[in-house]
Design a protein around this motif. Structure first.
Motif, PDB file in Angstrom:
ATOM      1  N   ALA A   1       0.833  -1.196   0.000  1.00  0.00           N
ATOM      2  CA  ALA A   1       0.000   0.000   0.000  1.00  0.00           C
ATOM      3  C   ALA A   1       0.859   1.233   0.000  1.00  0.00           C
ATOM      4  N   PHE A   2       0.444   2.238  -0.780  1.00  0.00           N
ATOM      5  CA  PHE A   2       1.157   3.505  -0.827  1.00  0.00           C
ATOM      6  C   PHE A   2       0.921   4.312   0.448  1.00  0.00           C
ATOM      7  N   ALA A   3      -0.319   4.303   0.939  1.00  0.00           N
ATOM      8  CA  ALA A   3      -0.657   4.996   2.173  1.00  0.00           C
ATOM      9  C   ALA A   3      -1.654   4.148   2.926  1.00  0.00           C
ATOM     10  N   GLY A   4      -1.503   3.977   4.209  1.00  0.00           N
ATOM     11  CA  GLY A   4      -2.343   3.081   4.968  1.00  0.00           C
ATOM     12  C   GLY A   4      -3.152   3.777   6.016  1.00  0.00           C
ATOM     13  N   GLY A   5      -4.188   3.057   6.507  1.00  0.00           N
ATOM     14  CA  GLY A   5      -5.014   3.535   7.607  1.00  0.00           C
ATOM     15  C   GLY A   5      -4.989   2.518   8.719  1.00  0.00           C
ATOM     16  N   GLY A   6      -4.707   2.939   9.955  1.00  0.00           N
ATOM     17  CA  GLY A   6      -4.550   2.032  11.064  1.00  0.00           C
ATOM     18  C   GLY A   6      -5.884   1.637  11.664  1.00  0.00           C
ATOM     19  N   PRO A   7      -5.866   0.653  12.586  1.00  0.00           N
ATOM     20  CA  PRO A   7      -7.097   0.241  13.260  1.00  0.00           C
ATOM     21  C   PRO A   7      -7.697   1.384  14.087  1.00  0.00           C
ATOM     22  N   SER A   8      -9.012   1.398  14.186  1.00  0.00           N
ATOM     23  CA  SER A   8      -9.705   2.435  14.950  1.00  0.00           C
ATOM     24  C   SER A   8     -10.987   1.844  15.516  1.00  0.00           C
ATOM     25  N   ALA A   9     -11.531   2.545  16.530  1.00  0.00           N
ATOM     26  CA  ALA A   9     -12.779   2.114  17.168  1.00  0.00           C
ATOM     27  C   ALA A   9     -13.627   3.339  17.457  1.00  0.00           C
ATOM     28  N   ASN A  10     -14.931   3.134  17.480  1.00  0.00           N
ATOM     29  CA  ASN A  10     -15.862   4.235  17.727  1.00  0.00           C
ATOM     30  C   ASN A  10     -17.042   3.705  18.545  1.00  0.00           C
ATOM     31  N   VAL A  11     -17.545   4.553  19.451  1.00  0.00           N
ATOM     32  CA  VAL A  11     -18.664   4.202  20.322  1.00  0.00           C
ATOM     33  C   VAL A  11     -19.833   5.119  20.024  1.00  0.00           C
ATOM     34  N   ASP A  12     -21.023   4.556  19.858  1.00  0.00           N
ATOM     35  CA  ASP A  12     -22.219   5.364  19.648  1.00  0.00           C
ATOM     36  C   ASP A  12     -23.406   4.634  20.274  1.00  0.00           C
ATOM     37  N   SER A  13     -24.597   5.292  20.208  1.00  0.00           N
ATOM     38  CA  SER A  13     -25.847   4.744  20.759  1.00  0.00           C
ATOM     39  C   SER A  13     -25.696   4.361  22.230  1.00  0.00           C
ATOM     40  N   VAL A  14     -25.159   5.284  23.029  1.00  0.00           N
ATOM     41  CA  VAL A  14     -24.961   5.019  24.456  1.00  0.00           C
ATOM     42  C   VAL A  14     -26.300   5.143  25.176  1.00  0.00           C
ATOM     43  N   GLN A  15     -26.609   4.145  26.004  1.00  0.00           N
ATOM     44  CA  GLN A  15     -27.835   4.134  26.812  1.00  0.00           C
ATOM     45  C   GLN A  15     -27.451   3.852  28.260  1.00  0.00           C
ATOM     46  N   VAL A  16     -27.950   4.706  29.156  1.00  0.00           N
ATOM     47  CA  VAL A  16     -27.596   4.629  30.572  1.00  0.00           C
ATOM     48  C   VAL A  16     -28.842   4.309  31.384  1.00  0.00           C
ATOM     49  N   SER A  17     -28.711   3.385  32.310  1.00  0.00           N
ATOM     50  CA  SER A  17     -29.780   3.035  33.250  1.00  0.00           C
ATOM     51  C   SER A  17     -29.125   2.736  34.597  1.00  0.00           C
ATOM     52  N   PRO A  18     -29.881   2.711  35.679  1.00  0.00           N
ATOM     53  CA  PRO A  18     -29.278   2.440  36.990  1.00  0.00           C
ATOM     54  C   PRO A  18     -28.510   1.133  37.009  1.00  0.00           C
ATOM     55  N   GLY A  19     -27.209   1.222  37.308  1.00  0.00           N
ATOM     56  CA  GLY A  19     -26.362   0.047  37.392  1.00  0.00           C
ATOM     57  C   GLY A  19     -25.973  -0.557  36.060  1.00  0.00           C
ATOM     58  N   HIS A  20     -26.214   0.147  34.948  1.00  0.00           N
ATOM     59  CA  HIS A  20     -25.969  -0.470  33.645  1.00  0.00           C
ATOM     60  C   HIS A  20     -25.688   0.598  32.599  1.00  0.00           C
ATOM     61  N   VAL A  21     -24.760   0.303  31.692  1.00  0.00           N
ATOM     62  CA  VAL A  21     -24.459   1.141  30.527  1.00  0.00           C
ATOM     63  C   VAL A  21     -24.313   0.215  29.326  1.00  0.00           C
ATOM     64  N   SER A  22     -24.941   0.575  28.224  1.00  0.00           N
ATOM     65  CA  SER A  22     -24.796  -0.199  26.990  1.00  0.00           C
ATOM     66  C   SER A  22     -24.488   0.740  25.838  1.00  0.00           C
ATOM     67  N   PHE A  23     -23.709   0.274  24.875  1.00  0.00           N
ATOM     68  CA  PHE A  23     -23.379   1.065  23.697  1.00  0.00           C
ATOM     69  C   PHE A  23     -23.020   0.129  22.559  1.00  0.00           C
ATOM     70  N   VAL A  24     -22.955   0.700  21.364  1.00  0.00           N
ATOM     71  CA  VAL A  24     -22.596  -0.049  20.158  1.00  0.00           C
ATOM     72  C   VAL A  24     -21.163   0.300  19.799  1.00  0.00           C
ATOM     73  N   LEU A  25     -20.336  -0.713  19.624  1.00  0.00           N
ATOM     74  CA  LEU A  25     -18.917  -0.542  19.307  1.00  0.00           C
ATOM     75  C   LEU A  25     -18.683  -0.854  17.840  1.00  0.00           C
ATOM     76  N   THR A  26     -18.088   0.087  17.128  1.00  0.00           N
ATOM     77  CA  THR A  26     -17.769  -0.072  15.708  1.00  0.00           C
ATOM     78  C   THR A  26     -16.266   0.048  15.546  1.00  0.00           C
ATOM     79  N   THR A  27     -15.630  -0.921  14.870  1.00  0.00           N
ATOM     80  CA  THR A  27     -14.186  -0.901  14.636  1.00  0.00           C
ATOM     81  C   THR A  27     -13.902  -0.875  13.152  1.00  0.00           C
ATOM     82  N   ALA A  28     -12.706  -0.446  12.806  1.00  0.00           N
ATOM     83  CA  ALA A  28     -12.265  -0.418  11.419  1.00  0.00           C
ATOM     84  C   ALA A  28     -10.829  -0.915  11.341  1.00  0.00           C
ATOM     85  N   ASN A  29     -10.546  -1.623  10.248  1.00  0.00           N
ATOM     86  CA  ASN A  29      -9.191  -2.147   9.990  1.00  0.00           C
ATOM     87  C   ASN A  29      -8.708  -3.055  11.118  1.00  0.00           C
TER      88      ASN A  29
END
Length: 639
Positions: free
Chosen positions: A21-49
């Motif tokens: 590859a002439f130019a590359g992109g490294g691994p990455s992660a992103n968090v979205d759709s965070v939902q908070v409730s008493p004693g609990h947290v949930s979110f969607v994890l998206t990764t690339a590369n």
């Protein structure tokens, strides 16, 4: 010279180190759709590369120095819709240089790329040779993209820059939202030869829209690779080289890792962190990301034998109730004043225009009208046949005539139908059940036109009653000048004050076909529901049978009518307070109940969710209706 040297170096690099590859992109992660409730947290994890899917990795979630228990599960297409959408457009070179094995290898690599994409990623296809062509817009239906790939043929020149701009426009035309993840995968085997856009415009479009473009340089030799590098680096993409079909498939597989499958992460929050604002550090594989979160507080359970505290509703103080009543009163008064002022302005302007028009040039009655189209004539004809077959045309024509609406019954019915259909479409867009939209729209349109015509008819009849004393005074003056009764009525028609002139002209028109003038005036009285005109016709008939001075009789009649009008206005002024009180008393429970329903729904919900509450609401509505009729009977005075 610099461009040729760069191309030569590129050719050496691809020959010695194929697939680099002439130019590359490294691994990455992103968090979205965070939902908070008493004693609990949930979110969607998206990764690339990231090699493999997130669900196959071990996730670690840390809040400060405290490690939290986390569980990660892969989500499907339906679950991932809570997260921002993702879309990619494949930009495929189908120029003549790709003919033969090149286009077959590109097709196979693109099919492999589609198979490796997660199910929630929307994929599209743009092909380009002499000019770009959108084959398939972004969609999750992979079969459409595969069928489009099977139909591609290699011929013509290379319009690379135009194709990239078309792909960017296609991504934004899909209306995925501002938080969507968009990307391009560009496959080309040579430099641009036929684009209308230049390289600078393309890189600016990519940078402005923030759409990364991964460029796969297929069988690049000593050609100019700087354009591919600039397209890839404009928004954070990368460039990959491929000299054979195997390397091409490998390049597409590397690019496909930009869209790895999403995973849902469920985190258990200890009580010590409840109610605090922390930064969650999420680590999966070799990548990590941080997201600030305000954790939900945990309410302590009640002690044994302790009754849970019930929130006490603060009572409404006297000054708050007085302020509410004063506000409602001011709103009602302001609405009545504005409506009356607007009506008086319209009446004054209409009278001034009529008075000035008497002394100006006559308006051309044969003004050119807009020519109807064939579709309009056909639609009006069909509606006219329906009205005639149902027998509703005559009644509708009479109401339109009474309301002074210059429309044919078929045209009016067609307008009402179009308005009802437009309302049905609006209700459908607002989410109302599709089976109810059309009936609700048509019924609402029919009721609206019914109310509109009734209001116009009532106003026209009221205006006729107000003009009648002045009209009779004009007739008296004509009779004293030596004119006959018919000539005096003709003078009223020529005076042109509407609606009196138009209605009296009907009586004169009936006399031309043999109807006595008194009968014609009686018909006008029936149309206008004017009791005073009936008395005038009766006095005219008696005078004709027994003789006497008709002018003197009409003068006495005019005096009586004006005195009655004065008494009627006096009674209306005396009953204004009662009418305003009736409006406030009837409207206050409705306005107050609506305000409480929207401001404190939990306080009003027992009225609509319990049998006793429903009975109370029904009884209240019935009492309001009875009270409204009672107040109307009290303030109604026959004058």
């Amino acid at each position: 010279m610099r461009t040729r040297l760069l191309g030569a170096l590129l050719g050496i690099a691809t020959a010695v180190l194929p697939g680099v590859a002439f130019a590359g992109g490294g691994p990455s992660a992103n968090v979205d759709s965070v939902q908070v409730s008493p004693g609990h947290v949930s979110f969607v994890l998206t990764t690339a590369n990231l090699t493999g899917t997130p669900a196959t990795k071990t996730v670690r979630v840390v809040a400060g120095r405290t490690a939290l228990a986390a569980r990660m599960t892969q989500v499907g297409r339906s679950t991932a819709t809570t997260a921002p959408p993702r879309a990619v457009v494949i930009v495929l070179d189908t120029s003549g240089s790709m003919a033969g094995s090149g286009i077959a290898a590109a097709r196979q690599a693109a099919l492999t790329y589609l198979a490796s994409l997660p199910a929630d990623v929307q994929a599209g296809l743009v092909t380009f040779s002499d000019k770009p062509q959108l084959a398939v817009g972004p969609t999750t239906n992979r079969a459409l993209v595969r069928n489009a790939l099977a139909r591609v043929r290699a011929t013509g020149n290379t319009a690379l820059y135009d194709a990239v701009r078309t792909a960017v426009a296609t991504l934004y035309a899909a209306r995925l939202g501002p938080s969507a993840q968009r990307r391009l995968v560009v496959l080309s085997d040579g430099v641009d030869t036929s684009s209308k856009a230049n390289l600078l415009a393309v890189t600016r479009a990519l940078a402005t829209s923030r759409v990364p473009a991964d460029v796969v340089a297929f069988r690049y030799g000593n050609g100019d690779a700087s354009a591919a590098q600039q397209i890839a680096s404009a928004a954070g993409g990368r460039t990959l080289a491929a000299q054979s079909s195997g390397q091409l498939t490998a390049a597409f597989a590397a690019v496909a890792r930009n869209f790895t499958a999403r995973a849902k992460v469920d985190v258990t929050v200890p009580d010590a962190l409840a109610g605090r604002r922390v930064t969650l550090l999420v680590k999966v594989g070799s990548v990590s990301t941080a997201v600030p979160v305000t954790l939900a507080a945990i309410k302590p359970p009640p002690a044994p034998g302790q009754v849970p505290a019930v929130p006490v509703r603060q009572p409404v103080t006297s000054w708050q109730l007085l302020a509410l009543l004063a506000g409602v009163f001011l709103i009602v008064v302001l609405a009545v004043v504005l409506l009356r002022w607007q009506g008086s302005r319209e009446d004054t302007a209409r009278r001034l225009v009529q008075q000035v028009g008497r002394y100006g040039p006559r308006r051309d009655e044969h003004q050119p009208t807009a020519e109807e189209g064939a579709a309009a004539r056909t639609a009006v004809g069909l509606v006219e046949q329906v009205l005639r077959s149902t027998g509703a045309e005559q009644g509708l024509a009479l109401r339109l005539d009474l309301a002074d609406v210059k429309r044919k019954p078929a045209e009016w019915a067609l307008l009402v139908f179009c308005g009802g259909t437009a309302l049905a479409v609006a209700l459908l867009l607002l989410g109302v059940d599709r089976l109810l939209c059309l009936p609700i729209g048509l019924v609402a349109g029919w009721m609206a036109q019914r109310i509109f015509l009734s209001v116009r008819i009532g106003r026209r009849r009221a205006a006729f009653g107000e003009q009648l004393p002045d009209v009779l005074q004009l007739i008296v003056g004509s009779l004293r000048s030596g004119f006959s009764f018919a000539q005096a009525v003709d003078a009223v028609v020529r005076d042109g004050t509407q609606p009196a002139a138009g209605e009296f002209s009907r009586a004169l028109a009936e006399t031309r076909i043999g109807v006595p003038l008194e009968d014609g005036l009686n018909h006008v009285a029936d149309r206008m529901q004017c009791e005073d005109l009936r008395w005038v016709v009766m006095a005219t008939r008696i005078q004709r049978e027994v003789g006497g001075n008709l002018a003197e009789v009409l003068t006495n009649t005019v005096d009586t009518m004006r005195e009655r009008a004065q008494t009627r206005r006096h009674v209306r002024a005396l009953s204004a307070e009662g009418r305003l009180s009736g409006y406030i008393i009837v409207g206050l429970p409705i306005v107050l109940g609506g305000w409480l329903t929207f401001s404190k729904p939990q306080y009003m919900s027992p009225l609509f969710t319990t049998p006793l509450g429903v009975m109370m609401v029904a009884a209240g509505v019935g009492l309001i209706i009875v009270g409204g009729f009672w107040i109307r009977a009290l303030i109604k005075v026959e004058a």
